[in-house]
Design a protein around this motif. Sequence first.
Motif, PDB file in Angstrom:
ATOM      1  N   PHE A   1      60.584  11.920 -24.076  1.00 26.79           N
ATOM      2  CA  PHE A   1      59.827  12.983 -24.735  1.00 26.79           C
ATOM      3  C   PHE A   1      60.126  12.952 -26.225  1.00 26.79           C
ATOM      4  O   PHE A   1      61.244  13.228 -26.659  1.00 26.79           O
ATOM      5  CB  PHE A   1      60.217  14.345 -24.133  1.00 26.79           C
ATOM      6  N   PHE A   2      59.123  12.575 -27.016  1.00 24.77           N
ATOM      7  CA  PHE A   2      59.254  12.517 -28.476  1.00 24.77           C
ATOM      8  C   PHE A   2      58.705  13.812 -29.056  1.00 24.77           C
ATOM      9  O   PHE A   2      57.491  13.969 -29.214  1.00 24.77           O
ATOM     10  CB  PHE A   2      58.485  11.315 -29.041  1.00 24.77           C
ATOM     11  N   ASP A   3      59.592  14.745 -29.358  1.00 21.83           N
ATOM     12  CA  ASP A   3      59.169  16.020 -29.934  1.00 21.83           C
ATOM     13  C   ASP A   3      58.932  15.849 -31.431  1.00 21.83           C
ATOM     14  O   ASP A   3      59.597  15.049 -32.089  1.00 21.83           O
ATOM     15  CB  ASP A   3      60.244  17.078 -29.684  1.00 21.83           C
ATOM     16  N   GLU A   4      57.968  16.616 -31.966  1.00 23.73           N
ATOM     17  CA  GLU A   4      57.593  16.511 -33.381  1.00 23.73           C
ATOM     18  C   GLU A   4      57.402  15.042 -33.747  1.00 23.73           C
ATOM     19  O   GLU A   4      57.997  14.504 -34.680  1.00 23.73           O
ATOM     20  CB  GLU A   4      58.652  17.170 -34.264  1.00 23.73           C
ATOM     21  N   ALA A   5      56.546  14.393 -32.983  1.00 27.88           N
ATOM     22  CA  ALA A   5      56.395  12.941 -33.053  1.00 27.88           C
ATOM     23  C   ALA A   5      55.731  12.453 -34.331  1.00 27.88           C
ATOM     24  O   ALA A   5      55.695  11.242 -34.582  1.00 27.88           O
ATOM     25  CB  ALA A   5      55.586  12.461 -31.847  1.00 27.88           C
ATOM     26  N   ASP A   6      55.192  13.347 -35.151  1.00 24.19           N
ATOM     27  CA  ASP A   6      54.492  12.942 -36.372  1.00 24.19           C
ATOM     28  C   ASP A   6      55.365  12.050 -37.254  1.00 24.19           C
ATOM     29  O   ASP A   6      54.869  11.143 -37.932  1.00 24.19           O
ATOM     30  CB  ASP A   6      54.064  14.163 -37.187  1.00 24.19           C
TER      31      ASP A   6
END
Length: 438
Positions: free
Chosen positions: A295-300
């Motif tokens: 899970f890549f949170d805040e993937a920007d």
Amino acid sequence: MPNLANLTTALAYLRSVVAGRLQVQDGQAETETNDGPAYARDGSPFAEFMARHEPTFAEYVLLLLALVPHVQPAFFSQLMAEHLPDGGDFPEFGGVRGNSHRGLLPTGETAQFVLAGDDLEKRLAVQHLLSPEHWLARKNILQLEPVREGEPRLSGRLLLDPEVVEQLTSGTISKPRFSTDFPAEAIETELDWTDLVLHPSTRRQIREIEHWITHSPTLLQEWDMKKRIKAGYRALFYGPPGTGKTLTASLLGKHTGLDVFRIDLSRVVSKYIGETEKNLSRLFDKAENKQWILFFDEADALFGKRTGIRDAHDKYANQEVAYLLQRIEGYNGVVILASNQRANIDEAFTRRFQSIVHFPMPRPEERLEVWRKSFPPQIHIAADVDWPQLAARYELTGAGILNVAHFCAIELLAASATEMTLKRIEEGIHREFVKEGK
């Protein structure tokens, strides 16, 4: 100790194989031991691992050579003492000394000696077994330690994956700890689907992901669709903060039996050229064949749009995105990216997502459900509290409502009161709006 019987048998077997090779080397025997693999199919984790991979005799011996220092540190030293009672050096056997480990650690040269002796054809076959193309290396089970430039490749130590060591010894596999080599933490939740309030279309798409995770083994293996579709699953969750993206990822893992790891992008992205790719490589190598949800949170920060090349920095930034795209496509587990805005994610990724799930701001009817679920039953709600009116009047996310409930409950305990009034709730709402800059 479910593996005790098989471990005892395996170590005795390895001793006979190594001792047999030493006897052949000394001229005390004509042929070496090559029967096996020797283990009981007793349902233990050791037996399950062997049955799943079905190693040949040579592959089985390689696994045991790499495993034995973890359970019998003096194994090779004792054998050498028996072979050389007066002391001396035996370079044909290979092996190195560790910094902390006081016994002999086996190398690729050790494997060559035990499995091939002086037979050049067999030694080359062992070299192939220890190549990066062999399934032991491709599945990150057993690898050779890199050596200094100019030194023989097989002088590197035999490195058994720590999780394989755990499975073959204790029978249990612990979750990897957060570190520079694994910049991710396991996330879990005690909540359930009934605690998560989502828009109906969002919930429907989440069910589709859950169905894929549950039934993909049948689809790929039994229905033989692995020839036509890739093994992994890639999804984008986008929407304002606090709308349930992280909780949804946790619940997907909880209800499908998969571990969920949230990637700390601050430990992955580096300003130094090539370091981001190295960090990503370590992460995906560790996760390969584990069936984890990444899970890549805040993937920007990592998956953002590529730019036109104006300088060397832009060039290498675009290379990072290209490398990441390659690793995500090749990963056979589940990858979930979370972003506040869909438009922030590079189109090269969005084209490869099986699901793009919108987590919108909750509507009044969804906020009403969250309000009613947020306060513990020990709190008495005053008559002036009108939940439908609160839900319609104040536009808050689910996380925002929970923050208000948390604040109000604490204040109620501090005041030694049990009744929650409208005034107190509106104080909490005002506090939340100030925090959000509204």
